[in-house]
Design an enzyme around this catalytic site. Sequence first.
Site, PDB file in Angstrom:
ATOM      1  N   GLU A  95      -5.597  -8.336  -3.019  1.00 30.89           N
ATOM      2  CA  GLU A  95      -6.064  -7.840  -4.318  1.00 30.89           C
ATOM      3  C   GLU A  95      -4.911  -7.524  -5.273  1.00 30.89           C
ATOM      4  O   GLU A  95      -3.997  -6.780  -4.945  1.00 30.89           O
ATOM      5  CB  GLU A  95      -6.899  -6.563  -4.104  1.00 30.89           C
ATOM      6  CG  GLU A  95      -7.362  -5.953  -5.417  1.00 30.89           C
ATOM      7  CD  GLU A  95      -8.127  -4.633  -5.233  1.00 30.89           C
ATOM      8  OE1 GLU A  95      -8.843  -4.505  -4.212  1.00 30.89           O
ATOM      9  OE2 GLU A  95      -8.001  -3.759  -6.100  1.00 30.89           O
ATOM     10  N   ARG A 123       0.858  -1.182   0.000  1.00 37.74           N
ATOM     11  CA  ARG A 123       0.000   0.000   0.000  1.00 37.74           C
ATOM     12  C   ARG A 123       0.893   1.230   0.000  1.00 37.74           C
ATOM     13  O   ARG A 123       1.520   1.544   1.001  1.00 37.74           O
ATOM     14  CB  ARG A 123      -0.895  -0.019   1.247  1.00 37.74           C
ATOM     15  CG  ARG A 123      -1.997   1.011   1.268  1.00 37.74           C
ATOM     16  CD  ARG A 123      -2.784   0.929   2.568  1.00 37.74           C
ATOM     17  NE  ARG A 123      -3.536  -0.303   2.709  1.00 37.74           N
ATOM     18  CZ  ARG A 123      -4.771  -0.479   2.231  1.00 37.74           C
ATOM     19  NH1 ARG A 123      -5.380   0.497   1.620  1.00 37.74           N
ATOM     20  NH2 ARG A 123      -5.384  -1.632   2.387  1.00 37.74           N
ATOM     21  N   ARG A 163       2.179  -3.703  -7.237  1.00 36.42           N
ATOM     22  CA  ARG A 163       1.916  -4.651  -6.146  1.00 36.42           C
ATOM     23  C   ARG A 163       2.182  -6.101  -6.568  1.00 36.42           C
ATOM     24  O   ARG A 163       2.490  -6.950  -5.719  1.00 36.42           O
ATOM     25  CB  ARG A 163       0.469  -4.507  -5.677  1.00 36.42           C
ATOM     26  CG  ARG A 163       0.177  -5.297  -4.422  1.00 36.42           C
ATOM     27  CD  ARG A 163      -1.288  -5.247  -4.032  1.00 36.42           C
ATOM     28  NE  ARG A 163      -1.617  -4.102  -3.207  1.00 36.42           N
ATOM     29  CZ  ARG A 163      -2.839  -3.878  -2.705  1.00 36.42           C
ATOM     30  NH1 ARG A 163      -3.821  -4.728  -2.958  1.00 36.42           N
ATOM     31  NH2 ARG A 163      -3.063  -2.826  -1.961  1.00 36.42           N
TER      32      ARG A 163
END
Length: 420
Positions: free
Chosen positions: A345, A273, A385
Site C-alpha cells: 500500500e 511500518r 513509505r
Amino acid sequence: MIDLRTLREDPDRLRASQRARGEDESVVDSLLDLDERRRSALASFESLRAEQKSLGKSVSKASGEEKQALLDRAKELAAQVKAAEAEAEKLGAELDELLQTVPNIVDPEAPHGGEDDYVVLETVGTPREFDFEPRDHVELGELLGAIDLDRGAKVSGARFYFLRGVGARLQLGLLNMAMQQAIEAGFVPMITPVLVKPETMQGTGFHVAHDKEIYRLPEDDLYLVGTSEVSLAGYHADEILDAKDLPLRYAGWSSCFRREAGSYGKDTRGIIRVHQFDKVEMFSYCRPEDSREEHLRLLNWEKEMLAKIEIPYRIIDTAAGDLGMSAARKFDCEGWIPTQGRYRELTSTSNCTEFQARRLSVRYRDKDGRPQTAATLNGTLATTRWIVAILENHQQKDGSVVVPKALRPYVGLDVLEPVK
RNA sequence: GGAGGAUUCGCCUAGUGGCCGAGGGCGCACGCUUGGAAAGCGUGUAUAGGGCAACCUAUCGGGGGUUCAAAUCCCCCAUCCUCCGCCA
C-alpha cells in the site's frame, strides 16, 4: 455516525451493510428499540416541561392563597420534570454510546468480505526485470547514507529512523512535489496540528479509549494524529459551509504517529511500518450526492502522483470488512516492491460519506437554505513509505538510484550515489 | 504559574430572576419605490429534536447548583484579552 432518521425509514440498509462487513446485524434492532424508548421519554419530558412553564407564568400573576396553591403544584411538577428529563437523558446517552460503535454504511458496490476479498481494479506498469540481485531499501538506504535505522532505534526505539542526506532530500522533494501538484489542482495547502483533542479524534472515527493505534498524552488529554485527515476533518467542525464553496479541498502535510500495536513481527525491517512518518494528504468536503465522483477524482490525483515516480502499481477496491469505521468505500494503490515480490500500500482513498461530518457537525446550506450534512473524503498523495518503492524500483547495479524525472527538480539530483 | 477582565442570534451590541429564544444596529434575502442604481420604506433572517400542519421542547462558551421559574444568582471548567512572574 449513521443517521437515525434514515435508519428508522430503512433499517435493512444497515442490516445489509453489517452483513457485508461481517459484523453484527442485531445492533439494528437494539438501535431502533432504544431510539423508540428515548423518543417517548423525550415526549413526556417535553409535555411536562410545557406544563411547568405555563404554570410558572400563572404563579407570577397570582397572589395570596391562590398563589400558594399554585406554588405547591408547581413544586410537585418540578420534581416530575426533573425525573422525566433524567430518564430522557439517560436513554439518549445510551443511544449515543451504541451509535458510536456502529460503523458507516458501506457502499453497495464495495466487495463483500474481509481483508483478502479485495478486487483488483487496475494494474499499471510491469515489474522491472533485474539483471542483478536487487538490494532492499534498508541496504540501499545505508549505502546512500539516506536511512539510519540503528541510530533511530538508539534514540527512540524500534520502528524509528533518521532520514539523512539524500534520504531527507528525497522525502522533502517528494512531499513538495505532492504539495505542488495539489496546489495546481486547486487544493488549499495546509500544515496541520498533530495533536488533537479527543472530540476531534472521536469525530473522525477513531476511538480514543479503545484504539490501540493512538498515541495519547493523558496529562493534557491530547492525542497524536495517525494522519492529518483527523485535523482536516476537524477543521470545519461545528460549521455550516457555503454551498458555493464546495467542494472544499485541502492538502495537509503533517507527521503521522502510529503505535503499531499488534503488528509485532510484521515489517520489522526498514521503514515500511514505522511509528512516525510524514504524509501529504488530500481532504475534501463535498455534497453527499457528489461524493462518488469526488472519490474517483482523488483516486486520479493519486495515480498522477504515482505516474511521476514511475513505478508499477495496482489499484484495489477494498472489501467491506476491511474498510474501518468511517469509510463507505476505499481504494488503495499498491506499489511494487521488488525485493518483496509483491505490491504494498502506497495510497489509500476513502469516501466517508456523511459519517465523519455528522459526528463533527460539518454542514452546508442546500438550494432551499436548509442545512445538510456534508460528505468527507480523503486520499494519500505521498508518504515516507514511497521512498521504499522509489529506492528499490530505480536502483542500479552499483547501488546508486536514478531519481524519477518528475522528481529531479524537487530533489535537486538526477542520481543518488552511494556514500561508501 | 499568579491577578484582573471578557464570552448573548453571521458581525457589533441591549438585556441583573417571570412580560427574553431574546430588543436594536450592521449584514443578508425578498418586495415596494426607480428609466436603472443608490437612498428610502416594508417583510423576513439561528440550530436541533418531536408531531412533520398549526404547534411543542431544548440551546445566551461548557458542566453542575439555587428557585415554582435562570441569559440574569452561586460553584467548577474551557477559551480569549491585559498585567506580573518564569523560560528563551
